[in-house]
Write a protein that holds these residues in place. Structure first.
Motif, PDB file in Angstrom:
ATOM      1  N   GLN A 193       0.829  -1.209   0.000  1.00 43.87           N
ATOM      2  CA  GLN A 193       0.000   0.000   0.000  1.00 43.87           C
ATOM      3  C   GLN A 193       0.864   1.260   0.000  1.00 43.87           C
ATOM      4  O   GLN A 193       0.585   2.212  -0.738  1.00 43.87           O
ATOM      5  N   LEU A 243       2.245   1.751  -3.473  1.00 48.28           N
ATOM      6  CA  LEU A 243       1.232   2.261  -4.405  1.00 48.28           C
ATOM      7  C   LEU A 243       0.989   3.754  -4.194  1.00 48.28           C
ATOM      8  O   LEU A 243       0.912   4.515  -5.160  1.00 48.28           O
ATOM      9  N   HIS A 244       0.905   4.172  -2.947  1.00 46.23           N
ATOM     10  CA  HIS A 244       0.734   5.600  -2.672  1.00 46.23           C
ATOM     11  C   HIS A 244       1.949   6.391  -3.168  1.00 46.23           C
ATOM     12  O   HIS A 244       1.797   7.494  -3.706  1.00 46.23           O
ATOM     13  N   GLU A 293       1.771   6.703  -7.024  1.00 45.00           N
ATOM     14  CA  GLU A 293       0.761   7.682  -7.416  1.00 45.00           C
ATOM     15  C   GLU A 293       1.224   9.106  -7.117  1.00 45.00           C
ATOM     16  O   GLU A 293       1.041  10.016  -7.933  1.00 45.00           O
ATOM     17  N   GLU A 342      -1.778  -3.130  -9.263  1.00 37.70           N
ATOM     18  CA  GLU A 342      -3.172  -3.244  -8.801  1.00 37.70           C
ATOM     19  C   GLU A 342      -4.115  -2.767  -9.900  1.00 37.70           C
ATOM     20  O   GLU A 342      -4.546  -1.610  -9.895  1.00 37.70           O
ATOM     21  N   ARG A 368      -7.350  -0.768  -8.978  1.00 40.93           N
ATOM     22  CA  ARG A 368      -7.197   0.394  -8.084  1.00 40.93           C
ATOM     23  C   ARG A 368      -7.536   1.676  -8.850  1.00 40.93           C
ATOM     24  O   ARG A 368      -6.826   2.071  -9.756  1.00 40.93           O
ATOM     25  N   GLU A 369      -8.618   2.319  -8.456  1.00 39.20           N
ATOM     26  CA  GLU A 369      -9.075   3.502  -9.178  1.00 39.20           C
ATOM     27  C   GLU A 369      -8.085   4.656  -9.091  1.00 39.20           C
ATOM     28  O   GLU A 369      -7.877   5.383 -10.066  1.00 39.20           O
ATOM     29  N   SER A 370      -7.456   4.847  -7.939  1.00 38.14           N
ATOM     30  CA  SER A 370      -6.524   5.971  -7.823  1.00 38.14           C
ATOM     31  C   SER A 370      -5.325   5.806  -8.745  1.00 38.14           C
ATOM     32  O   SER A 370      -4.782   6.798  -9.247  1.00 38.14           O
ATOM     33  N   ALA A 371      -4.923   4.574  -9.023  1.00 39.82           N
ATOM     34  CA  ALA A 371      -3.837   4.342  -9.980  1.00 39.82           C
ATOM     35  C   ALA A 371      -4.296   4.700 -11.386  1.00 39.82           C
ATOM     36  O   ALA A 371      -3.563   5.344 -12.155  1.00 39.82           O
ATOM     37  N   ARG A 372      -5.503   4.314 -11.742  1.00 37.76           N
ATOM     38  CA  ARG A 372      -6.038   4.654 -13.058  1.00 37.76           C
ATOM     39  C   ARG A 372      -6.215   6.170 -13.188  1.00 37.76           C
ATOM     40  O   ARG A 372      -5.997   6.745 -14.249  1.00 37.76           O
TER      41      ARG A 372
END
Length: 187
Positions: A89, A92-93, A96, A122, A125-129
């Protein structure tokens, strides 16, 4: 194995390690630790991430540090699973945030690389998209942004039976401001 045998194996291993590299393992107050001269990638990653979040948008962005490998692959102890997920996590943050920072600096290629790495890790994962779509829009590549949105929408619908959030849709299909939609037609 019985506890006394396990402790004996631990003592033997400790002796061998400290014989091969003096001072590698430090024992204090009933705890074992690595010596301060030992560099640990996870510790460095967490420190870098912490500094980055304390000073967002700062200099010193290093994308290779964001490509941290899986913690103790093949281990399934509860504590390992928890730490593995925590680091995933955090990574990923970081990806982004790196994409947003690089995009703001005009480094679109590297921003897109960071955002796509988050998506690869991921896919749902919407925030990545959102990061990928944001880079495309910042570059003026509306068709790429739309393509990414449609690909994500199809994946979400197929895999989870849900739609992307309205916030994500608004990036690609901006709605009219509410005040313009509520005006009465002229008579």
């Amino acid at each position: 194995m019985p506890e006394n045998r396990a402790l004996g194996s631990l003592r033997t291993t400790m002796w061998r390690l400290n014989h091969a590299v003096p001072g590698l393992i430090v024992a204090a107050r009933g705890q074992l630790a690595l010596a301060e001269f030992v560099r640990v990638d996870v510790t460095e990653f967490v420190a870098t991430a912490g500094a980055r979040f304390r000073h967002p948008g700062g200099t010193g962005l290093h994308l290779p540090e964001l490509r941290l490998r899986e913690l103790l692959p093949g281990w399934d102890d509860d504590w390992v699973i928890f730490e593995r997920d925590r680091l995933r996590q955090l990574r990923l943050h970081q990806l982004e945030a790196a994409a947003a920072d690089l995009c703001a600096l005009g480094g679109y290629a590297m921003a897109l690389d960071a955002a796509l790495e988050a998506v690869r890790s991921e896919p749902l994962r919407e925030s990545a998209r959102r990061a990928v779509i944001g880079v495309h829009l910042a570059e003026g590549n509306f068709a790429e942004a739309l393509h990414e949105y449609k690909r994500f929408r199809a994946l979400l619908t197929e895999q989870l039976g849900v739609e992307p959030s309205l916030d994500l849709a608004d990036l690609v299909f901006p709605r009219e401001p509410l005040r313009n939609r509520t005006k009465a037609a002229p008579v």
